[in-house]
Design an enzyme around this catalytic site. Structure first.
Site, PDB file in Angstrom:
ATOM      1  N   CYS A 156     -15.070  -3.898   5.401  1.00  0.00           N
ATOM      2  CA  CYS A 156     -15.804  -4.209   4.169  1.00  0.00           C
ATOM      3  C   CYS A 156     -16.436  -5.606   4.263  1.00  0.00           C
ATOM      4  O   CYS A 156     -15.802  -6.561   4.708  1.00  0.00           O
ATOM      5  CB  CYS A 156     -14.850  -4.132   2.976  1.00  0.00           C
ATOM      6  SG  CYS A 156     -15.700  -4.408   1.407  1.00  0.00           S
ATOM      7  N   CYS A 181     -12.802 -10.562  -0.742  1.00  0.00           N
ATOM      8  CA  CYS A 181     -11.653 -10.547  -1.659  1.00  0.00           C
ATOM      9  C   CYS A 181     -10.401 -11.052  -0.910  1.00  0.00           C
ATOM     10  O   CYS A 181      -9.972 -10.420   0.066  1.00  0.00           O
ATOM     11  CB  CYS A 181     -11.427  -9.154  -2.213  1.00  0.00           C
ATOM     12  SG  CYS A 181     -12.960  -8.385  -2.815  1.00  0.00           S
ATOM     13  N   CYS A 227      -7.434  -8.784   0.214  1.00  0.00           N
ATOM     14  CA  CYS A 227      -7.667  -7.425   0.701  1.00  0.00           C
ATOM     15  C   CYS A 227      -7.618  -7.260   2.220  1.00  0.00           C
ATOM     16  O   CYS A 227      -8.375  -7.901   2.961  1.00  0.00           O
ATOM     17  CB  CYS A 227      -9.008  -6.913   0.179  1.00  0.00           C
ATOM     18  SG  CYS A 227      -9.254  -5.171   0.614  1.00  0.00           S
ATOM     19  N   CYS A 259      -7.299  10.109  -6.612  1.00  0.00           N
ATOM     20  CA  CYS A 259      -8.239   8.976  -6.632  1.00  0.00           C
ATOM     21  C   CYS A 259      -8.690   8.655  -5.210  1.00  0.00           C
ATOM     22  O   CYS A 259      -7.858   8.384  -4.338  1.00  0.00           O
ATOM     23  CB  CYS A 259      -7.538   7.771  -7.255  1.00  0.00           C
ATOM     24  SG  CYS A 259      -8.593   6.317  -7.307  1.00  0.00           S
ATOM     25  N   CYS A 316     -10.785  10.709  -9.784  1.00  0.00           N
ATOM     26  CA  CYS A 316     -11.051   9.282  -9.960  1.00  0.00           C
ATOM     27  C   CYS A 316     -11.627   8.764  -8.648  1.00  0.00           C
ATOM     28  O   CYS A 316     -11.274   9.277  -7.574  1.00  0.00           O
ATOM     29  CB  CYS A 316      -9.752   8.544 -10.288  1.00  0.00           C
ATOM     30  SG  CYS A 316      -9.987   6.752 -10.439  1.00  0.00           S
ATOM     31  N   CYS A 373     -11.218   3.092 -15.651  1.00  0.00           N
ATOM     32  CA  CYS A 373      -9.931   2.649 -15.120  1.00  0.00           C
ATOM     33  C   CYS A 373     -10.154   1.227 -14.636  1.00  0.00           C
ATOM     34  O   CYS A 373     -10.923   1.005 -13.697  1.00  0.00           O
ATOM     35  CB  CYS A 373      -9.499   3.562 -13.962  1.00  0.00           C
ATOM     36  SG  CYS A 373      -8.012   2.974 -13.123  1.00  0.00           S
ATOM     37  N   ARG A 416      -0.790   1.541 -15.757  1.00  0.00           N
ATOM     38  CA  ARG A 416      -0.302   2.033 -14.448  1.00  0.00           C
ATOM     39  C   ARG A 416       0.356   0.928 -13.640  1.00  0.00           C
ATOM     40  O   ARG A 416      -0.267  -0.088 -13.336  1.00  0.00           O
ATOM     41  CB  ARG A 416      -1.469   2.653 -13.645  1.00  0.00           C
ATOM     42  CG  ARG A 416      -1.036   3.216 -12.283  1.00  0.00           C
ATOM     43  CD  ARG A 416      -2.110   4.087 -11.644  1.00  0.00           C
ATOM     44  NE  ARG A 416      -2.485   5.131 -12.567  1.00  0.00           N
ATOM     45  CZ  ARG A 416      -3.668   5.195 -13.194  1.00  0.00           C
ATOM     46  NH1 ARG A 416      -4.588   4.304 -12.945  1.00  0.00           N
ATOM     47  NH2 ARG A 416      -3.921   6.161 -14.034  1.00  0.00           N
TER      48      ARG A 416
HETATM   49  N1  SAM Z   1     -13.994  -1.638  -2.504  1.00  0.00           N
HETATM   50  C1  SAM Z   1     -13.872  -1.233  -3.837  1.00  0.00           C
HETATM   51  C2  SAM Z   1     -13.755  -2.400  -4.797  1.00  0.00           C
HETATM   52  O1  SAM Z   1     -13.281  -3.457  -4.419  1.00  0.00           O
HETATM   53  O2  SAM Z   1     -14.143  -2.221  -5.955  1.00  0.00           O
HETATM   54  C3  SAM Z   1     -12.745  -0.256  -4.094  1.00  0.00           C
HETATM   55  C4  SAM Z   1     -11.418  -0.416  -3.373  1.00  0.00           C
HETATM   56  S1  SAM Z   1     -10.498  -1.903  -3.708  1.00  0.00           S
HETATM   57  C5  SAM Z   1      -9.302  -1.863  -2.394  1.00  0.00           C
HETATM   58  C6  SAM Z   1      -9.609  -1.499  -5.194  1.00  0.00           C
HETATM   59  C7  SAM Z   1      -8.650  -2.510  -5.765  1.00  0.00           C
HETATM   60  O3  SAM Z   1      -7.444  -2.550  -5.019  1.00  0.00           O
HETATM   61  C8  SAM Z   1      -9.072  -3.966  -5.819  1.00  0.00           C
HETATM   62  O4  SAM Z   1      -9.950  -4.255  -6.856  1.00  0.00           O
HETATM   63  C9  SAM Z   1      -7.739  -4.658  -6.036  1.00  0.00           C
HETATM   64  O5  SAM Z   1      -7.477  -4.790  -7.418  1.00  0.00           O
HETATM   65  C10 SAM Z   1      -6.734  -3.702  -5.385  1.00  0.00           C
HETATM   66  N2  SAM Z   1      -6.121  -4.309  -4.188  1.00  0.00           N
HETATM   67  C11 SAM Z   1      -6.685  -4.446  -2.969  1.00  0.00           C
HETATM   68  N3  SAM Z   1      -5.854  -5.063  -2.104  1.00  0.00           N
HETATM   69  C12 SAM Z   1      -4.717  -5.334  -2.796  1.00  0.00           C
HETATM   70  C13 SAM Z   1      -3.491  -5.977  -2.462  1.00  0.00           C
HETATM   71  N4  SAM Z   1      -3.274  -6.485  -1.244  1.00  0.00           N
HETATM   72  N5  SAM Z   1      -2.540  -6.073  -3.410  1.00  0.00           N
HETATM   73  C14 SAM Z   1      -2.762  -5.579  -4.649  1.00  0.00           C
HETATM   74  N6  SAM Z   1      -3.896  -4.963  -5.026  1.00  0.00           N
HETATM   75  C15 SAM Z   1      -4.874  -4.848  -4.120  1.00  0.00           C
HETATM   76  C1  DTB Z   2      -5.829  -0.199  -8.085  1.00  0.00           C
HETATM   77  O1  DTB Z   2      -5.883  -0.951  -9.078  1.00  0.00           O
HETATM   78  N1  DTB Z   2      -4.932  -0.297  -7.117  1.00  0.00           N
HETATM   79  C2  DTB Z   2      -5.159   0.697  -6.088  1.00  0.00           C
HETATM   80  C3  DTB Z   2      -6.343   1.517  -6.672  1.00  0.00           C
HETATM   81  N2  DTB Z   2      -6.667   0.805  -7.874  1.00  0.00           N
HETATM   82  C4  DTB Z   2      -7.513   1.784  -5.845  1.00  0.00           C
HETATM   83  C5  DTB Z   2      -5.358   0.107  -4.736  1.00  0.00           C
HETATM   84  C6  DTB Z   2      -4.223  -0.789  -4.283  1.00  0.00           C
HETATM   85  C7  DTB Z   2      -4.496  -1.233  -2.894  1.00  0.00           C
HETATM   86  C8  DTB Z   2      -3.371  -1.999  -2.296  1.00  0.00           C
HETATM   87  C9  DTB Z   2      -3.666  -2.477  -0.930  1.00  0.00           C
HETATM   88  C10 DTB Z   2      -3.931  -1.374   0.078  1.00  0.00           C
HETATM   89  O2  DTB Z   2      -3.150  -0.383   0.141  1.00  0.00           O
HETATM   90  O3  DTB Z   2      -4.876  -1.512   0.865  1.00  0.00           O
HETATM   91 FE1  SF4 Z   3     -13.945  -4.652   0.027  1.00  0.00          FE
HETATM   92 FE2  SF4 Z   3     -11.349  -4.887  -0.322  1.00  0.00          FE
HETATM   93 FE3  SF4 Z   3     -12.982  -6.320  -1.819  1.00  0.00          FE
HETATM   94 FE4  SF4 Z   3     -12.862  -3.629  -2.174  1.00  0.00          FE
HETATM   95  S1  SF4 Z   3     -11.209  -5.108  -2.552  1.00  0.00           S
HETATM   96  S2  SF4 Z   3     -14.690  -4.915  -2.052  1.00  0.00           S
HETATM   97  S3  SF4 Z   3     -12.459  -2.985  -0.052  1.00  0.00           S
HETATM   98  S4  SF4 Z   3     -12.736  -6.500   0.413  1.00  0.00           S
END
Ligand code: SAM
Ligand code: DTB
Ligand code: SF4
Length: 335
Positions: free
Chosen positions: A65, A69, A72, A109, A140, A200, A276
């Site tokens: 990506c 973030c 992430c 989802c 979702c 959501c 959730r």
């Molecule tokens: N890329 C898209 C976005 O960012 O909107 C969708 C997927 S993104 C992984 C969805 C959500 O997962 C993020 O907004 C964040 O709130 C959550 N998330 C990602 N990495 C995480 C982590 N290490 N711990 C907790 N929540 C996480």
């Molecule tokens: C949300 O709030 N948490 C989920 C879902 N929406 C998409 C994702 C959590 C991701 C946690 C880190 C991972 O597994 O990569």
């Molecule tokens: Fe990309 Fe992760 Fe940010 Fe979603 S949360 S936009 S997958 S870097």
């Protein structure tokens, strides 16, 4: 300040309170038993207190990506052990959705590591939504920022919910993400609402924010008009290679009691939402989860994987729900 808002599925307009950050911070600061009592009474007034809804996640496009973030593991710029994968084929998605349904999930989802979908990315995703919906599951998707017209295409394919998180308070946001701003996120949420889909939207706690930062997130969510039907509260899963991992002197894990307080504040400020309990459940452990269910959490991600990180496996969750007398998988609220 009071305003009157119609909430989907609710025949009567309900007065909704506009929450100040100070107001939410005062909730978070209540003596724990007072906070839990108020949250639980709110929960009982609006939901079956012994039911938890189950959503299963699947990453349909993993890693690589372009965003930054800081939490992430899927951001290309951080060196994590996530292996990038192209879009999954339709049959793999349908197989996973059927397995989730067989295991008791009511919602499926799909998540993609995109800044946002290009119009041509959307076509195969629409096919996935149609097929998952045809299995009788709620649908979702979380695909990043949506451009004009994309929410309507997803809705027309049968998408019930779009997940897009505010992640944290506006004030703390810039410490975590620089490649998109808060307004971008609100714009996507507006597009989802305008298309008539359920929203959501939640955030992450434990990223080094203060209690006031958590209050700022909850106030933002609660003041969305109407507030989201579904509110995922994630506890940061610290992944090696990401800036928020302790290896970089990142952040210390959140006190589970403070996490429970955040769940309680979400319940009190968004009484009819499904709250959730999301990422971080494995690290939270059973005892803190039990308190979260008492404080008003009534939904979880179900299955041994979130998108790329671990989650309690099916058996562990079934066992916990059985010990608690919780009816899991039965639709628990008025979403
Ligand atoms: N890329 C898209 C976005 O960012 O909107 C969708 C997927 S993104 C992984 C969805 C959500 O997962 C993020 O907004 C964040 O709130 C959550 N998330 C990602 N990495 C995480 C982590 N290490 N711990 C907790 N929540 C996480
Ligand atoms: C949300 O709030 N948490 C989920 C879902 N929406 C998409 C994702 C959590 C991701 C946690 C880190 C991972 O597994 O990569
Ligand atoms: Fe990309 Fe992760 Fe940010 Fe979603 S949360 S936009 S997958 S870097």
């Amino acid at each position: 300040m009071q305003s009157i808002t119609m909430v989907r599925g609710d025949p009567q307009p309900k007065p909704t309170v506009r929450w100040s950050v100070d107001g939410v911070e005062s909730l978070l600061a209540l003596p724990m038993n007072d906070l839990l009592r108020t949250a639980h009474e709110t929960h009982r007034a609006h939901h079956d207190p012994n039911a938890v809804q189950l959503s299963t996640l699947l990453s349909i496009k993993t890693g690589g990506c372009p965003e930054d973030c800081g939490y992430c593991p899927q951001a290309a710029r951080y060196h994590t052990n996530v292996v990038s994968e192209d879009l999954l084929p339709l049959d793999a998605v349908v197989t996973a959705a059927a397995a989730a349904r067989a295991a008791g999930a009511s919602r499926f989802c799909i998540g993609a590591a995109w800044r946002g979908p290009r119009d041509r990315d959307l076509e195969p995703v629409l096919a996935m939504v149609r097929e998952v919906k045809a299995l009788g599951l709620e649908t979702c998707a979380t695909l990043g920022m949506l451009k004009a017209g994309q929410a309507e295409r997803l809705r027309d394919a049968g998408l019930d919910y779009y997940n897009h998180n505010l992640d944290t308070s506006p004030e703390f946001y810039g410490e975590v993400i620089t490649t998109r701003d808060y307004r971008d996120r609100l714009d996507t949420l507006d597009r989802v609402r305008a298309a008539g889909m359920h929203v959501c939207c939640g955030g992450i706690v434990g990223m080094g924010e203060s209690r006031r930062g958590r209050a700022g997130l909850i106030a933002q969510l609660a003041n969305l008009d109407p507030y989201p039907e579904s509110v995922p509260i994630n506890s940061l899963v610290q992944v090696e290679g990401t800036p928020l991992h302790a290896q970089f002197g990142g952040v210390t894990a959140i006190d589970p009691i403070e996490f429970v307080r955040t769940i309680a504040a979400a319940r009190i400020t968004m009484p009819r939402a499904m709250v959730r309990l999301s990422a971080g459940r494995r690290e939270l452990g059973d005892a803190a989860q039990v308190l979260c269910y008492f404080a008003g959490a009534n939904s979880v991600f179900y299955g041994d994987k979130l998108l790329t990180t671990g989650n309690p496996d099916f058996d562990a969750d079934r066992d916990l729900f059985e010990r608690l007398g919780i009816n899991a998988g039965i639709h628990a609220g008025l979403e």
